[in-house]
Design a protein around this motif. Sequence first.
Motif: not given
Length: 180
Positions: A36-40, A42-52
Amino acid sequence: MVFGDDVDLALQAAVALANSAQAPETLRSIDDLDTFWDHYGYTGRHDGDQRELDAVSAIRPALRALLIADRDRAVELVNEILSRHRAVPRLVRHGDTDWHLHAIDDDAPLADRIMVESAMAMIDVIRADDMSRLSVCADAGCEGVVVDLSRNRSRRYCSTACGNRNAVAAYRARQAAVSD
């Protein structure tokens, strides 16, 4: 192009995220969030964890409410979102994207940035009095949100699957009527 490229993309991302809660759910894993992040873009912070992932999943009902609200309610929701996140619009440029608005710090949590970007996109929709660009899928068995960015305002279904299912049903109904 109905709105600016950044607005179009933010609306498409908000709709995709809101619809990801429908069966079959499409935002179930960190890999799904990364996609989703890549497709749309997005820039900036991306933690890539379960909490996010959990935080982004949790905003889906609020996004849906914003996207299908009538104009007056959408204004209330936009103002609430922008106030809650203390949004301060500023012009930014990154990657291949020319100057556009961001209203929340790049290091804010992804879920917060998605909400603010969606609210900022809705400002253009509201100001253009173009709420008809957002609707619920015309498929009787679907509750997906549709964003119609076409010039002729012809999009009625949230996905190709819903459109195809209805086209097949209409074809079969016509064939049955001819047979009778």
